[in-house]
Design an enzyme around this catalytic site. Structure first.
Site, PDB file in Angstrom:
ATOM      1  N   ASP A   1      -7.247   3.099  -3.014  1.00 62.03           N
ATOM      2  CA  ASP A   1      -7.937   3.239  -1.728  1.00 62.03           C
ATOM      3  C   ASP A   1      -8.152   4.726  -1.469  1.00 62.03           C
ATOM      4  OD1 ASP A   1      -8.937   3.125   0.822  1.00 62.03           O
ATOM      5  OD2 ASP A   1      -7.172   2.178   1.724  1.00 62.03           O
TER       6      ASP A   1
ATOM      7  N   LYS B   1     -10.256  -6.784   8.208  1.00 70.12           N
ATOM      8  CA  LYS B   1      -9.186  -6.577   9.194  1.00 70.12           C
ATOM      9  C   LYS B   1      -9.782  -6.979  10.533  1.00 70.12           C
ATOM     10  CE  LYS B   1      -7.370  -2.441   6.866  1.00 70.12           C
ATOM     11  NZ  LYS B   1      -7.355  -0.960   6.885  1.00 70.12           N
TER      12      LYS B   1
ATOM     13  N   ASN C   1     -10.033   6.003   1.170  1.00 69.54           N
ATOM     14  CA  ASN C   1     -10.251   6.318   2.594  1.00 69.54           C
ATOM     15  C   ASN C   1     -11.331   7.387   2.790  1.00 69.54           C
ATOM     16  OD1 ASN C   1      -6.941   5.509   2.816  1.00 69.54           O
ATOM     17  ND2 ASN C   1      -8.340   4.644   4.338  1.00 69.54           N
TER      18      ASN C   1
ATOM     19  N   GLU D   1     -11.338   1.031  -3.253  1.00 72.35           N
ATOM     20  CA  GLU D   1     -11.649   0.806  -1.840  1.00 72.35           C
ATOM     21  C   GLU D   1     -12.203   2.080  -1.180  1.00 72.35           C
ATOM     22  OE1 GLU D   1      -8.169  -0.762   0.022  1.00 72.35           O
ATOM     23  OE2 GLU D   1      -9.025  -0.719   2.031  1.00 72.35           O
TER      24      GLU D   1
ATOM     25  N   LYS E   1      -1.223  -1.045  -4.338  1.00 74.00           N
ATOM     26  CA  LYS E   1      -2.405  -0.230  -4.003  1.00 74.00           C
ATOM     27  C   LYS E   1      -1.954   1.210  -3.842  1.00 74.00           C
ATOM     28  CE  LYS E   1      -4.772   0.187   0.317  1.00 74.00           C
ATOM     29  NZ  LYS E   1      -5.489  -0.507   1.394  1.00 74.00           N
ATOM     30  N   LEU E   2      -2.650   2.098  -4.547  1.00 68.87           N
ATOM     31  CA  LEU E   2      -2.327   3.519  -4.438  1.00 68.87           C
ATOM     32  C   LEU E   2      -3.406   4.204  -3.603  1.00 68.87           C
ATOM     33  CD1 LEU E   2      -1.428   4.406  -8.154  1.00 68.87           C
ATOM     34  CD2 LEU E   2       0.134   3.694  -6.324  1.00 68.87           C
ATOM     35  N   LYS E   3      -2.984   4.984  -2.623  1.00 66.11           N
ATOM     36  CA  LYS E   3      -3.924   5.830  -1.893  1.00 66.11           C
ATOM     37  C   LYS E   3      -4.245   7.008  -2.808  1.00 66.11           C
ATOM     38  CE  LYS E   3      -3.839   3.936   2.374  1.00 66.11           C
ATOM     39  NZ  LYS E   3      -4.990   3.587   3.204  1.00 66.11           N
TER      40      LYS E   3
ATOM     41  N   GLY F   1      -4.039  -4.107   6.176  1.00 59.99           N
ATOM     42  CA  GLY F   1      -2.992  -4.003   7.188  1.00 59.99           C
ATOM     43  C   GLY F   1      -3.142  -2.724   7.996  1.00 59.99           C
TER      44      GLY F   1
ATOM     45  N   ASP G   1     -13.915  -1.045   3.358  1.00 60.15           N
ATOM     46  CA  ASP G   1     -12.978  -1.258   4.454  1.00 60.15           C
ATOM     47  C   ASP G   1     -13.612  -0.653   5.717  1.00 60.15           C
ATOM     48  OD1 ASP G   1     -10.896  -1.063   6.301  1.00 60.15           O
ATOM     49  OD2 ASP G   1      -9.471  -0.100   4.974  1.00 60.15           O
TER      50      ASP G   1
ATOM     51  N   SER H   1       0.858  -1.178   0.000  1.00 61.18           N
ATOM     52  CA  SER H   1       0.000   0.000   0.000  1.00 61.18           C
ATOM     53  C   SER H   1       0.896   1.231   0.000  1.00 61.18           C
ATOM     54  CB  SER H   1      -0.878  -0.029   1.257  1.00 61.18           C
ATOM     55  OG  SER H   1      -1.615   1.162   1.357  1.00 61.18           O
TER      56      SER H   1
END
Ligand code: MG
Length: 366
Positions: A187, A261, A189, A212, A159-161, A289, A237, A133
């Site tokens: 992702d 998670k 967030n 995500e 995975k790119l934020k 994670g 998530d 990530s």
């Protein structure tokens, strides 16, 4: 076979790459361990909460206070993980705090029984494909260098934020630089709103494994609307905190993939139930994670080895995070991490490292 005492250990371990939160940049992982001391064994749990609220409302100081005042009193000499989860139902939420105590109880009793956590949960995989990530980089060349470095180490999936203003172009650049074979996902967030649907649909061009958590944690209906407007599969998530929230999300079409998670859902017993629901519905899952040290990483690998975990995990080698891990380091072999298969979670802290990183500790008689 009685539990005699529980120790709460606060430790601080240097991070290789600073962790950026909404409150600033941390150069260390502030961690809380739950250490169960019994007649025949010891058990370890790691709290995944971050130093500040943001990812969810939980944070490490809050978890310590919750555990000390409300969760430890639920543990007697013979309390199992199952009994603890049953007895803590009256306390709503506080998933990460409960999960830390549950992990320590599982480790303790599985060691007494001579069974591994992987076996107990029903793991079928001996190793877990490792993804990486990558945080937001303002400079695209720098981002490409970081991706190239992890690719060279053998990470199978990237995975790119993303965030508004830092999304389409970095994804395009990584896809162009590394080609169609790279397993790539993003992702957000919770950084977007439903009004961004058209903008986010531009990411459909890059053949992503998944997108995500684009919308707010409590916006399942919004995710269901957004899912209809994208060809990229949506994964949740932050929104999935329990079996029931997973069931609702799947029922209304808010996601077609779930990131599990254990810390976020109140522990491994609940995580296993979400996994089983997803298997029943043929929904792929994968394991996220939380910058875990070796204690939490070992337990997460046991979960990620269950049969429904068919997408690469966010569980990376210890050296991505820490110069020195508290356990023997987890190392990448052919793009995967081995699942510990000895008793309990399969690892324990190295006493010299633990001593060095411990900030304070307190023991409570049971
Ligand atoms: Mg996430």
């Amino acid at each position: 076979m009685t539990i005699r005492a529980i120790e709460l250990v606060r430790a601080s371990i240097d991070l290789v790459t600073p962790m950026r939160t909404s409150y600033g940049v941390n150069t260390q992982r502030d961690v809380l361990y739950v250490h169960i001391i019994g007649d025949e064994a010891e058990g370890w749990g790691e709290c995944v909460a971050l130093p500040e609220p943001g990812y969810t409302d939980e944070y490490v100081d809050g978890c310590e206070a919750m555990i000390r005042a409300h969760l430890l009193p639920l543990v007697s000499g013979s309390t199992t993980a199952e009994l603890f989860i049953h007895d803590s139902v009256a306390i709503p939420h506080n998933y990460m705090a409960k999960a830390a105590v549950e992990m320590a109880l599982l480790d303790y009793w599985l060691r007494v029984e001579g069974k591994s956590l992987a076996t107990f949960l029903g793991a079928t995989q001996e190793s877990v494909v490792s993804g990486v990530s990558i945080g937001i980089h303002d400079d695209i060349d720098e981002l490409l260098n970081v991706v190239a470095g992890f690719r060279a180490e053998g990470y199978a999936r990237v995975k790119l934020k993303i965030e508004p203003g830092n999304d389409i172009e970095p994804v395009r650049a990584v896809r162009n630089a590394f080609g169609d074979d790279l397993m790539l996902q993003v992702d957000a967030n919770s950084a977007y709103s439903l009004e961004d649907a058209e903008h986010l649909a531009q990411l459909d061009a890059f053949n992503l494994l998944l997108m995500e958590q684009p919308l707010a944690e409590d916006d399942l209906a919004g995710h269901a609307e957004l899912a209809k407007k994208l060809s990229t599969p949506l994964c949740l998530d932050e929104s999935i905190v329990s079996l029931e929230s997973a069931r609702t999300a799947l029922e209304i079409g808010a996601c077609s993939i779930v990131n599990i998670k254990a810390g976020r859902v109140g522990g491994f017993l609940e995580a296993k139930k979400i996994h089983d629901l997803c298997i029943e519905r043929e929904v792929p899952v994968w394991c996220g994670g939380m910058y875990e040290t070796g204690i939490g990483r070992a337990a997460a690998l046991a979960l990620a080895a269950l049969p429904g975990f068919t997408l690469p995990s966010d569980l990376s080698a210890s050296k991505k995070y820490f110069h020195v891990d508290v356990t023997e380091p987890f190392e990448l072999v052919n793009g995967a991490l081995a699942v510990p298969n000895t008793v309990g979670i399969g690892v324990a802290p190295k006493s010299d490292v633990l001593q060095r990183i411990t900030v304070r500790s307190e023991e409570f008689r049971v």
